[in-house]
Design a protein around this motif. Sequence first.
Motif, PDB file in Angstrom:
ATOM      1  N   ILE A  65      -7.470  -6.285  -4.289  1.00 56.13           N
ATOM      2  CA  ILE A  65      -6.248  -5.652  -4.726  1.00 56.13           C
ATOM      3  C   ILE A  65      -5.772  -4.834  -3.510  1.00 56.13           C
ATOM      4  CG2 ILE A  65      -4.794  -4.092  -6.224  1.00 56.13           C
ATOM      5  CD1 ILE A  65      -6.257  -5.021  -8.523  1.00 56.13           C
ATOM      6  N   VAL A  66      -4.543  -4.810  -3.003  1.00 59.94           N
ATOM      7  CA  VAL A  66      -4.029  -4.077  -1.944  1.00 59.94           C
ATOM      8  C   VAL A  66      -3.312  -2.809  -2.638  1.00 59.94           C
ATOM      9  CG1 VAL A  66      -2.631  -3.812   0.138  1.00 59.94           C
ATOM     10  CG2 VAL A  66      -3.698  -6.028  -0.269  1.00 59.94           C
ATOM     11  N   SER A  67      -3.707  -1.712  -2.230  1.00 53.77           N
ATOM     12  CA  SER A  67      -3.399  -0.420  -2.921  1.00 53.77           C
ATOM     13  C   SER A  67      -2.979   0.752  -2.009  1.00 53.77           C
ATOM     14  CB  SER A  67      -4.592   0.356  -3.786  1.00 53.77           C
ATOM     15  OG  SER A  67      -4.975  -0.822  -4.748  1.00 53.77           O
ATOM     16  N   VAL A  68      -2.645   1.864  -2.416  1.00 56.64           N
ATOM     17  CA  VAL A  68      -2.246   3.116  -1.606  1.00 56.64           C
ATOM     18  C   VAL A  68      -2.729   4.173  -2.166  1.00 56.64           C
ATOM     19  CG1 VAL A  68      -0.297   4.581  -0.684  1.00 56.64           C
ATOM     20  CG2 VAL A  68      -0.109   1.935  -1.052  1.00 56.64           C
ATOM     21  N   ASP A  69      -3.466   4.983  -1.213  1.00 51.95           N
ATOM     22  CA  ASP A  69      -4.044   6.328  -1.684  1.00 51.95           C
ATOM     23  C   ASP A  69      -2.990   7.316  -1.493  1.00 51.95           C
ATOM     24  OD1 ASP A  69      -5.362   8.856  -2.081  1.00 51.95           O
ATOM     25  OD2 ASP A  69      -7.227   8.074  -1.278  1.00 51.95           O
ATOM     26  N   GLU A  70      -2.324   7.761  -2.154  1.00 51.53           N
ATOM     27  CA  GLU A  70      -1.182   8.706  -2.083  1.00 51.53           C
ATOM     28  C   GLU A  70      -1.636  10.201  -1.413  1.00 51.53           C
ATOM     29  OE1 GLU A  70      -0.250  11.555  -5.887  1.00 51.53           O
ATOM     30  OE2 GLU A  70       0.342   9.280  -6.175  1.00 51.53           O
TER      31      GLU A  70
ATOM     32  N   SER B 273      -4.540 -11.258   4.152  1.00 53.97           N
ATOM     33  CA  SER B 273      -4.249 -10.575   5.491  1.00 53.97           C
ATOM     34  C   SER B 273      -3.267  -9.758   5.391  1.00 53.97           C
ATOM     35  CB  SER B 273      -4.039 -11.761   6.341  1.00 53.97           C
ATOM     36  OG  SER B 273      -3.852 -11.209   7.801  1.00 53.97           O
ATOM     37  N   THR B 274      -3.658  -8.446   5.686  1.00 56.41           N
ATOM     38  CA  THR B 274      -2.622  -7.536   5.199  1.00 56.41           C
ATOM     39  C   THR B 274      -2.252  -6.512   6.584  1.00 56.41           C
ATOM     40  OG1 THR B 274      -4.742  -6.319   5.155  1.00 56.41           O
ATOM     41  CG2 THR B 274      -3.881  -7.096   3.144  1.00 56.41           C
ATOM     42  N   PRO B 275      -1.073  -6.865   6.895  1.00 51.62           N
ATOM     43  CA  PRO B 275      -0.316  -6.066   7.968  1.00 51.62           C
ATOM     44  C   PRO B 275      -0.127  -4.741   7.564  1.00 51.62           C
ATOM     45  CG  PRO B 275       1.124  -7.887   7.131  1.00 51.62           C
ATOM     46  CD  PRO B 275       0.123  -8.131   6.476  1.00 51.62           C
ATOM     47  N   CYS B 276       0.279  -4.311   6.347  1.00 53.92           N
ATOM     48  CA  CYS B 276       0.270  -2.910   5.891  1.00 53.92           C
ATOM     49  C   CYS B 276      -0.905  -1.923   6.204  1.00 53.92           C
ATOM     50  CB  CYS B 276       0.868  -2.855   4.760  1.00 53.92           C
ATOM     51  SG  CYS B 276      -0.384  -3.878   3.289  1.00 53.92           S
ATOM     52  N   VAL B 277      -1.960  -2.784   5.827  1.00 56.58           N
ATOM     53  CA  VAL B 277      -3.444  -2.068   6.267  1.00 56.58           C
ATOM     54  C   VAL B 277      -3.637  -1.991   7.481  1.00 56.58           C
ATOM     55  CG1 VAL B 277      -5.622  -2.319   5.505  1.00 56.58           C
ATOM     56  CG2 VAL B 277      -3.957  -2.856   3.840  1.00 56.58           C
ATOM     57  N   ASP B 278      -3.324  -2.927   8.359  1.00 56.80           N
ATOM     58  CA  ASP B 278      -3.735  -2.965   9.658  1.00 56.80           C
ATOM     59  C   ASP B 278      -3.044  -1.799  10.237  1.00 56.80           C
ATOM     60  OD1 ASP B 278      -5.370  -4.919   9.329  1.00 56.80           O
ATOM     61  OD2 ASP B 278      -3.917  -6.531   9.941  1.00 56.80           O
ATOM     62  N   VAL B 279      -1.862  -1.316   9.961  1.00 56.24           N
ATOM     63  CA  VAL B 279      -1.028  -0.490  10.743  1.00 56.24           C
ATOM     64  C   VAL B 279      -1.134   0.954  10.208  1.00 56.24           C
ATOM     65  CG1 VAL B 279       0.709  -1.921  11.551  1.00 56.24           C
ATOM     66  CG2 VAL B 279       1.056  -0.700   9.283  1.00 56.24           C
ATOM     67  N   CYS B 280      -1.695   1.317   9.106  1.00 56.65           N
ATOM     68  CA  CYS B 280      -1.801   2.608   8.377  1.00 56.65           C
ATOM     69  C   CYS B 280      -2.978   3.413   9.339  1.00 56.65           C
ATOM     70  CB  CYS B 280      -2.339   2.395   7.045  1.00 56.65           C
ATOM     71  SG  CYS B 280      -2.336   4.136   6.308  1.00 56.65           S
ATOM     72  N   PRO B 281      -2.287   4.657   9.726  1.00 60.03           N
ATOM     73  CA  PRO B 281      -3.082   5.318  10.714  1.00 60.03           C
ATOM     74  C   PRO B 281      -4.279   6.583   9.968  1.00 60.03           C
ATOM     75  CG  PRO B 281      -0.833   6.329  10.467  1.00 60.03           C
ATOM     76  CD  PRO B 281      -1.208   5.078   9.649  1.00 60.03           C
ATOM     77  N   THR B 282      -4.011   6.399   8.513  1.00 60.44           N
ATOM     78  CA  THR B 282      -4.816   7.261   7.745  1.00 60.44           C
ATOM     79  C   THR B 282      -5.675   6.548   6.752  1.00 60.44           C
ATOM     80  OG1 THR B 282      -3.305   7.561   6.145  1.00 60.44           O
ATOM     81  CG2 THR B 282      -2.945   9.085   7.943  1.00 60.44           C
ATOM     82  N   GLY B 283      -5.663   5.445   6.689  1.00 60.38           N
ATOM     83  CA  GLY B 283      -6.515   4.556   5.547  1.00 60.38           C
ATOM     84  C   GLY B 283      -5.935   4.896   4.279  1.00 60.38           C
ATOM     85  N   ALA B 284      -4.639   5.227   4.397  1.00 58.02           N
ATOM     86  CA  ALA B 284      -3.966   5.276   2.777  1.00 58.02           C
ATOM     87  C   ALA B 284      -3.909   4.028   2.232  1.00 58.02           C
ATOM     88  CB  ALA B 284      -2.915   6.126   2.894  1.00 58.02           C
ATOM     89  N   ALA B 285      -3.370   2.987   3.311  1.00 57.87           N
ATOM     90  CA  ALA B 285      -3.355   1.588   2.751  1.00 57.87           C
ATOM     91  C   ALA B 285      -4.509   0.726   2.706  1.00 57.87           C
ATOM     92  CB  ALA B 285      -2.233   1.075   3.411  1.00 57.87           C
TER      93      ALA B 285
END
Length: 227
Positions: free
Chosen positions: A121-126, A101-113
């Motif tokens: 795997i939880v990742s970041v698209d730079e 359950s990913t709070p970091c993904v939930d708040v990302c406004p651009t879908g980068a997280a």
Amino acid sequence: MSNSRRLFLKGACVAAVGASGFTLVRAKEAGKNTSKPVYKYALVHDETKCIGCDACSIACREVNQVPEGVSRLEIKREGPFGEYPNQYFRFTRHSCQQCESTPCVDVCPTGAAYKDPDTGIVSVDEWKCVGCQYCIAACPYQIRFINPITKAADKCDFCKDTRLKEGKKPACVSACPTKALTFGDITDPDSQIVKVLKSAPSYRSKLDLGTRPKVFRIASQGGEVKL
């Protein structure tokens, strides 16, 4: 990423939020996360075997080209405990917990997280990250940071785009001289990680928050390093 591209993305992000597009993006991402991943990768840190040598964090930095001043992985040291000559240290891993359950993904406004639907795997698209730091604020484990080179949010991703892409284990796992780290698919009952989890009691950090982290720890019993 060029400054002009980043400024353009930041402006677009603000406009999207103002137009309530933020809600639509979150709903879309939430829909993606409902799909069942092919694998569910996890990590076990056996604190009874860890000697605090930092081989894992050094390997992580080299393989993933993490710049100085920031870190995807740290080994925290506590101690010494006890009285001489029976003194010891405790070593704990500080890195992304790879929550289900990913709070970091939930708040990302651009879908980068995002959470990879194939691996969990939880990742970041730079390239999508605008450096708003919402994910950093939302992470209850305080492990995300802004990469001073890419200017994007960064963290451990189990070497998804480096070692895993080559069919190898994460750099930290391969570098550990005492085999304190075990990595694998926890949906596979025959995997080594499942066998390790069945062999000894384990714990996870901040379970009361409902994030369901996939970094497990076998608690130190004391005496990893005697002085």
